[in-house]
Motif scaffolding. Structure first.
Motif, PDB file in Angstrom:
ATOM      1  N   CYS A   1       0.811  -1.212   0.000  1.00 40.37           N
ATOM      2  CA  CYS A   1       0.000   0.000   0.000  1.00 40.37           C
ATOM      3  C   CYS A   1       0.853   1.275   0.000  1.00 40.37           C
ATOM      4  CB  CYS A   1      -0.945   0.003   1.207  1.00 40.37           C
ATOM      5  SG  CYS A   1      -2.028   1.441   1.287  1.00 40.37           S
TER       6      CYS A   1
ATOM      7  N   TRP B   1       2.951   2.299  -3.126  1.00 41.54           N
ATOM      8  CA  TRP B   1       2.140   2.665  -4.285  1.00 41.54           C
ATOM      9  C   TRP B   1       1.448   4.004  -4.060  1.00 41.54           C
ATOM     10  CZ3 TRP B   1       3.098   0.458  -8.639  1.00 41.54           C
ATOM     11  CH2 TRP B   1       3.620  -0.841  -8.662  1.00 41.54           C
TER      12      TRP B   1
ATOM     13  N   ALA C   1      -6.542   0.037  -6.964  1.00 37.88           N
ATOM     14  CA  ALA C   1      -6.143  -1.133  -6.180  1.00 37.88           C
ATOM     15  C   ALA C   1      -7.277  -2.138  -6.070  1.00 37.88           C
ATOM     16  CB  ALA C   1      -5.699  -0.700  -4.785  1.00 37.88           C
TER      17      ALA C   1
ATOM     18  N   PHE D   1      -4.841   3.233  -4.438  1.00 42.23           N
ATOM     19  CA  PHE D   1      -3.877   2.993  -3.366  1.00 42.23           C
ATOM     20  C   PHE D   1      -3.830   4.170  -2.405  1.00 42.23           C
ATOM     21  CE2 PHE D   1      -2.395  -0.190  -6.387  1.00 42.23           C
ATOM     22  CZ  PHE D   1      -2.078  -1.250  -5.549  1.00 42.23           C
TER      23      PHE D   1
ATOM     24  N   LEU E   1      -1.681  -6.715  -4.804  1.00 44.13           N
ATOM     25  CA  LEU E   1      -1.351  -5.386  -4.295  1.00 44.13           C
ATOM     26  C   LEU E   1       0.161  -5.155  -4.294  1.00 44.13           C
ATOM     27  CD1 LEU E   1      -3.862  -5.160  -1.296  1.00 44.13           C
ATOM     28  CD2 LEU E   1      -4.040  -4.015  -3.514  1.00 44.13           C
TER      29      LEU E   1
ATOM     30  N   GLY F   1       1.059  -4.056  -7.534  1.00 48.85           N
ATOM     31  CA  GLY F   1       0.333  -2.872  -7.969  1.00 48.85           C
ATOM     32  C   GLY F   1      -0.815  -3.153  -8.914  1.00 48.85           C
TER      33      GLY F   1
ATOM     34  N   PRO G   1      -4.887  -4.300  -9.754  1.00 53.07           N
ATOM     35  CA  PRO G   1      -6.205  -4.237  -9.134  1.00 53.07           C
ATOM     36  C   PRO G   1      -6.867  -5.615  -9.026  1.00 53.07           C
ATOM     37  CG  PRO G   1      -6.354  -3.544 -11.419  1.00 53.07           C
ATOM     38  CD  PRO G   1      -4.890  -3.779 -11.138  1.00 53.07           C
TER      39      PRO G   1
END
Length: 567
Positions: free
Chosen positions: A48, A51, A60, A75, A274, A277, A279
């Motif tokens: 998290c 990003w 995300a 993010f 995540l 990066g 979704p």
């Protein structure tokens, strides 16, 4: 080519980006790979914070039918909400090492809850929204949770056990719930208001606790599986090879029907996504095979993990596949039970050009074995090969020594020492931990074979755990629940074959005096378990029996029950 940035707070760990290189074959990759474990590693930082620093508007989460009418969560938004929640929890006395329950389905609040816990150095406890009273009470009490996020779908179950949870002081409700403020409940988003949107994520050692997943076995209560922050690093090699087939692009979108309260959903799909990066699609609707084709088209899903049971449900809606554009799908991964040739053939025909990979692992050590079509051919009946960094062996079931000959059946084992994928220990159960890890090997309690090329084949389970729709169900937990009904004198539970779910629990019930077998009583007993355990744990089949077969020491002879069922 899509690449992950190198930032000051999260330096790029090159070992987990081997998909950016070209390899002659899998053997070359396997020999070259070495674990890269930094001195400090916090999952919240890598999934998290980094990003949010370099690409705060990057999506995300993509939420289908979002009750907030937002749909896309970036993010940056996740970080701000997680920071606020971390500040709120800290103000209420939550400290490093404390346990925080997350009893929320595929909603953004679930992700925020986990991230906030890890930012504090606390430990999240994923809790299925299918649990009944006994299941939820036991896990919250056993973990000693001091805070919990509770969804609208589970709040009634929580409230029925709240008085039994002395250590639980902070409860945040999610969804359409009127919080009982006199009982300490707070509405999730209202509670965040006024708390700072900045928070310095604590520095954690890779071996510091991250989560406690609860898993069922054949004896005793569910076991709390303690995983460290390093677990995510342990999952990345198979994710990069098995889940994405050695390819990531800016157009990638991932999905799984597996709950984000389960290792398969949270640990194997959401967190790696995540990290890279990418979704992930979230949807709280109960799974129906007919829904998947439209979901794929709506979100242009490229990769997804789905249990064989769900694929069988999709096969029953085959005509819908032709009505939707599913051409974006590159890789379909599965596990929890064997795929079988029929499913593979259907996937290859329906999702032309997509790879179909089977995988193997368990809550204590997941993402260990799987396929990777770009680097080695799949073999029918075989799961795949050891992930980069993993060493597997077939152990003698009695000695736990790797002395079983190639091609012979034995217990599947994973190398434990130095393996970030493996759990630390069972929560408050040292003897069970000692039995699980012997001679440096993590024992899976599953039987299988390895061929001369390192392909693993699953043969059977060494224990009596029932795997239904990918869920591991302990028969003793169902037996204990049914035994609480006045009509039940004794009960034995086994797993029996089911065309749709692979296996389902079947209960053999010996009635107490004064009760007679009937369809009505059978339905009452099934509902009794539904109300107390997870919805997937109730015995979908139930047979009344005059006398249960037992050993001289009183243990149920499940093999005899299996024979009775098969006759």
């Amino acid at each position: 080519m899509y690449t992950v940035p190198d930032t000051a707070i999260a330096p790029k760990l090159e070992a987990y980006h081997f998909h950016e290189q070209d390899w002659e074959d899998y053997d070359q990759l396997y020999e070259a790979f070495e674990w890269e474990i930094p001195d400090e590693f916090n999952v919240a930082t890598y999934t998290c914070d980094r990003w949010a620093e370099v690409a705060p508007d990057r999506p995300a989460l993509l939420i289908r039918d979002d009750p907030h009418d937002q749909g896309e969560y970036t993010f940056g938004e996740l970080q701000r909400a997680a920071n606020q929640l971390a500040n709120l929890l800290e103000s209420r006395g939550v400290e490093r090492g404390d346990r925080i329950g997350v009893n929320v389905p595929q909603k953004p609040e679930a992700v925020v809850g986990h991230l906030a816990a890890w930012k504090l150095g606390a430990v999240s406890v994923p809790l299925s929204t299918l649990f009944g009273t006994d299941g939820l009470r036991y896990r919250l009490d056993d973990s000693g949770a001091v805070a919990c996020l509770v969804d609208e779908s589970t709040v009634d179950v929580y409230r029925s056990v709240a008085d039994d949870l002395d250590e639980l002081e902070t409860v945040l409700t999610v969804g359409d719930v009127e919080p009982r403020e006199d009982d300490g409940e707070l509405e999730f988003w209202d509670a965040l208001n006024g708390h700072p949107e900045s928070f310095d994520t604590v520095a954690t050692d890779p071996d510091d606790d991250l989560t406690i997943f609860y898993t069922s076995g054949t004896t005793g209560n569910p076991k709390g599986v303690r995983h460290a922050h390093r677990m995510l690093l342990g999952h990345l090699p198979l994710f990069a090879s098995w889940f994405v087939s050695m390819e990531m692009t800016e157009d990638d979108v991932y999905w799984t029907p597996a709950s984000w309260t389960w290792m398969g959903g949270l640990g194997c799909v959401l967190l790696p996504a995540l990290f890279y990066g990418m979704p992930t699609v979230g949807w709280t609707k109960q799974f129906e095979g007919a829904d998947v084709f439209g979901l794929i088209e709506e979100f242009s899903i490229t990769n997804f993990w789905i249990p064989p049971t769900a694929l069988r449900m999709m096969m029953q809606e085959d005509e819908l596949a032709a009505q939707h554009d599913v051409s974006t799908v590159r890789t379909i991964t599965s596990g929890g039970e064997s795929l079988g040739g029929t499913i593979v053939d259907w996937v290859e025909e329906t999702f032309a050009g997509a790879d179909i990979h089977e995988g193997y692992g368990q809550t204590e050590a997941n993402m260990v074995v799987g396929g990777c079509a770009p680097l080695f051919p799949m073999r029918r009946g075989k799961i795949g090969r050891a992930a980069p960094g993993q060493e597997i062996a077939i152990l003698d079931p009695e000695t736990a020594e790797p002395t079983v000959e190639t091609g012979e059946v034995g217990e599947i084992g994973f190398k434990y020492e130095g393996n970030p994928t493996c759990f630390k220990e069972y929560w408050n159960k040292p003897r069970k931990t000692e039995n699980k890890i012997r001679n440096g090997w993590l024992r899976t309690e599953d039987l299988g074979t390895l061929d001369e090329d390192g392909y693993l084949e699953f043969v059977s389970r060494k224990d009596d755990v029932i795997i239904s729709s990918g869920y591991r169900i302990g028969p003793e937990e169902i037996e204990d629940s049914l035994s609480g009904h006045d009509a039940v004198a004794d009960v034995g539970v086994i797993g029996v074959e089911d065309e749709q779910r692979g296996e389902v629990p079947k209960a053999f019930v010996q009635l107490a005096d004064g009760y007679e077998p009937s369809d009505e009583l059978a339905e009452e007993l099934q509902q009794y378990v539904k109300d107390r355990l997870a919805k997937y744990e109730y015995p979908r089949r139930l047979e009344f029996i005059d006398q249960l077969p037992t050993t001289a020491t009183g243990k149920i002879r499940r093999a005899d029950l299996q024979t009775r069922h098969d006759e």
